[in-house]
Design a protein around this motif. Structure first.
Motif, short mmCIF file in Angstrom:
data_model
loop_
_atom_site.label_atom_id
_atom_site.label_comp_id
_atom_site.label_asym_id
_atom_site.label_seq_id
_atom_site.Cartn_x
_atom_site.Cartn_y
_atom_site.Cartn_z
N GLY A 266 -9.56 1.84 8.06
CA GLY A 266 -9.68 3.04 7.76
C GLY A 266 -8.51 3.82 7.08
O GLY A 266 -7.36 3.20 6.94
N SER A 267 -8.58 4.91 6.82
CA SER A 267 -7.50 5.72 6.34
C SER A 267 -6.30 6.21 6.93
O SER A 267 -6.48 6.20 8.11
CB SER A 267 -8.19 6.99 5.52
OG SER A 267 -8.39 7.88 6.39
N GLU B 106 -13.67 8.19 10.70
CA GLU B 106 -13.71 8.73 9.47
C GLU B 106 -14.40 10.09 9.36
O GLU B 106 -13.93 10.98 8.99
CB GLU B 106 -13.96 7.86 8.41
CG GLU B 106 -13.21 6.52 8.22
CD GLU B 106 -11.90 6.91 7.41
OE1 GLU B 106 -11.68 8.09 6.75
OE2 GLU B 106 -11.08 6.07 7.21
N VAL B 107 -15.50 10.12 10.14
CA VAL B 107 -16.45 11.31 9.95
C VAL B 107 -15.60 12.36 10.95
O VAL B 107 -15.52 13.44 10.72
CB VAL B 107 -17.71 10.88 10.67
CG1 VAL B 107 -18.54 12.31 11.00
CG2 VAL B 107 -18.42 10.10 9.72
N TRP C 148 -13.00 14.16 9.25
CA TRP C 148 -13.60 15.06 8.31
C TRP C 148 -13.73 16.37 9.41
O TRP C 148 -13.52 17.43 8.81
CB TRP C 148 -14.81 14.73 7.49
CG TRP C 148 -14.34 13.95 6.37
CD1 TRP C 148 -14.62 12.62 6.22
CD2 TRP C 148 -13.67 14.18 5.18
NE1 TRP C 148 -14.12 12.10 5.07
CE2 TRP C 148 -13.43 13.02 4.26
CE3 TRP C 148 -13.06 15.47 5.01
CZ2 TRP C 148 -12.86 13.00 3.19
CZ3 TRP C 148 -12.49 15.44 3.50
CH2 TRP C 148 -12.28 14.34 2.72
N PRO D 30 -15.50 8.00 2.63
CA PRO D 30 -14.44 7.76 3.81
C PRO D 30 -13.17 7.23 3.41
O PRO D 30 -12.92 6.34 2.29
CB PRO D 30 -15.05 6.77 4.86
CG PRO D 30 -16.71 6.95 4.50
CD PRO D 30 -16.46 7.15 2.94
N GLY D 31 -12.11 8.20 3.65
CA GLY D 31 -10.72 7.43 3.49
C GLY D 31 -10.06 8.12 2.14
O GLY D 31 -8.76 7.88 2.11
N VAL D 32 -10.80 8.91 1.60
CA VAL D 32 -9.99 9.81 0.25
C VAL D 32 -10.15 11.25 0.77
O VAL D 32 -11.06 11.62 1.16
CB VAL D 32 -11.19 9.38 -0.80
CG1 VAL D 32 -10.70 10.15 -2.03
CG2 VAL D 32 -11.37 7.95 -1.07
N GLN E 121 -14.76 2.66 13.10
CA GLN E 121 -13.77 3.09 12.10
C GLN E 121 -14.49 3.95 11.49
O GLN E 121 -14.13 5.25 10.90
CB GLN E 121 -13.26 2.18 11.49
CG GLN E 121 -12.22 1.08 12.00
CD GLN E 121 -11.13 1.92 12.71
OE1 GLN E 121 -10.67 2.83 12.13
NE2 GLN E 121 -10.69 1.36 13.92
#
Lengths: 267, 204
Positions: free
Chosen positions: B86-87, A64-65, A68, B201-203, A60
């Motif tokens: 996670g987001s 997230e990375v 981005w 992370p997630g924002v 996870q």
């Protein structure tokens, strides 16, 4: 639980993969997060992740990375939302009462429900069912459903006595599409009684199955058979809601069928 | 007329309510068949999702199909999103990436891309600029540029070209295990640098 990758303490989510075999799935988690593995490897990684929460956590964080990495200021075409919205109407909601309300998860305020939008969706229950799969076996010992053959007059006496008990916890399981309501009574010790005699008779290839919402998990409390009557079950103190679903004969371990479900909050 | 005004007012209230909603609350509202909740999710994330799909499949119409699929999947199976893992942004972007990669691998999209790409398909700075033209992407760009080049190149090939690590290894002439390790160490380094830069992370 041991898995096919039998290494001592094998939750390889830390810095060091030294000593971990080259073909170990822990080494594939990062590539998997970028969809950079082939289908057969993806299946192996998914199996590994199911049994290794730390690796799942690491996945996870990688995702997230990656999110981005792929982030941009692009603007979607102006008419794309209209196309999406137009196809929403083709997806009819499942029937049934709103089990989601028993959860504490904060939801935005809703306008007064109108039409089919008022209906809740079983997928939110299935969400919990799926997440509960891993604990079904562990909970089975504390949530035992007695066989229908155990039903007898003393049980009915117990139910009548329980009705007079001010500490009794009660749930009324309903389905918006059915006039039938199933009542459940639970005493202080966690002895539960399910008055399911009014449920429509099912064919021999189907069964009713009882589920309990505990915390944010949905756990099977037992298989009721095609013609349940007065059934008993054991309930934990933190049981928040009950649901009865129709399943193939023998029942299912998790992921109950939403169609025709009866649901009720435990008060 | 009065009802129309009432409806507009109610809609405005609903939208302002949803704008403050967390990912979990938003998805729960979607699970309750609230179109406006899906609209809010779309408002928040459709642009980046579309940008990623277009970047990967290199085709406007196919990118739109991917976006449509991503949001319809959220509508039909909101239970697949777990806020503890996670987001919503990373969930949607991961689905978009996975679906786009499927398309690249499954049909002629890759061939079309390769015809328009240079012999060495490393993403160019201009393309990177296009992908990262948002304020927060500055952190990402900086973090990625600070990676050791072998790690950066391995990640770029894998993520932006939709290739498997085996294919990346072949292109780079490196052992597969080395590429796997570089992707992992690069992602870990990126994660650490983003966190150090205050990007949580997630924002969004």
């Amino acid at each position: 639980m041991k898995d096919m990758f039998d290494f001592a303490g094998d939750d390889f989510a830390g810095d060091d993969l030294a000593g971990v075999p080259e073909d170990h799935p822990a080494r594939l988690v990062a590539a998997f997060s970028l969809d950079a593995v082939d289908a057969s490897e993806a299946a192996v990684v998914e199996d590994y992740l199911r049994l290794h929460p730390e690796a799942l956590k690491e996945l996870q964080s990688f995702r997230e990375v990656a999110a981005w990495l792929g982030y941009s200021s692009a603007v979607a075409p102006p008419d794309l939302w209209e196309r999406i919205e137009a196809s929403l109407d083709d997806r009819a909601p499942s029937p049934g009462p709103e089990l989601a309300k028993v959860l504490s998860m904060p939801a935005p305020k809703s306008p007064p429900p109108t039409g089919h939008q008022a209906a809740s969706r079983w997928p939110s229950v299935r969400w919990w069912l799926a997440s509960a799969a891993a604990v079904v076996i562990a909970v089975a010992a504390s949530a035992v459903l007695l066989s229908p053959s155990a039903v007898s007059d003393p049980l009915q006496v117990a139910v009548e006595q329980l009705r007079e008990d001010r500490d009794v916890r009660i749930a009324s399981l309903v389905n918006a599409a059915s006039p039938v309501a199933v009542e459940a009574l639970i005493d202080l010790k966690g002895h539960g009684y399910l008055l399911a005699g009014d449920l429509p008779r099912l064919g021999r290839d189907q069964t009713y199955q009882l589920w309990g919402v505990i915390g944010e998990q949905v756990i099977s409390l037992g298989v009721l058979g095609p013609t349940p009557s007065l059934e008993t079950f054991t309930a934990r103190a933190d049981l928040r809601a009950l649901a009865i679903t129709i399943e193939p004969a023998g029942g299912v371990i998790s992921d109950g069928n939403p169609d025709g479900a009866f649901v009720g909050e435990v008060n | 007329m009065f009802h129309l005004e009432q409806d507009r007012l109610r809609r405005r209230i609903m939208l302002s309510d949803l704008r403050d909603a967390s990912d979990a609350a938003l998805v729960l509202a979607i699970a309750r068949y609230r179109n406006d909740a899906l609209a809010e999710a779309y408002r928040r994330h459709a642009g980046p999702v579309f940008g990623l799909a277009r970047r990967l499949v290199n085709d406007q119409a196919r990118a739109e199909e991917v976006v449509q699929e991503v949001f319809l999947r959220l509508w039909s199976a909101p239970d697949r999103f777990d806020p503890d893992r996670g987001s919503l942004r990373s969930f949607l972007m991961a689905h978009c990436h996975g679906r786009s990669v499927d398309l690249i691998r499954a049909d002629a999209a890759r061939r079309r891309r390769e015809e328009t790409e240079s012999a060495v398909p490393t993403p160019t700075p201009d393309l990177m600029e296009e992908v990262w033209d948002v304020a927060l992407s500055g952190f990402v760009r900086e973090a990625l540029s600070e990676l050791p080049e072998p790690e950066r190149v391995a990640i770029e090939h894998a993520y932006f070209s939709g290739r498997t690590y085996r294919e990346v290894a072949e292109i780079l002439g490196e052992p597969e295990g080395t590429v796997k390790s570089r992707i992992r160490s690069g992602l870990r380094r990126l994660r650490d640098q983003l966190q150090a830069a205050g990007v949580t992370p997630g924002v969004v």
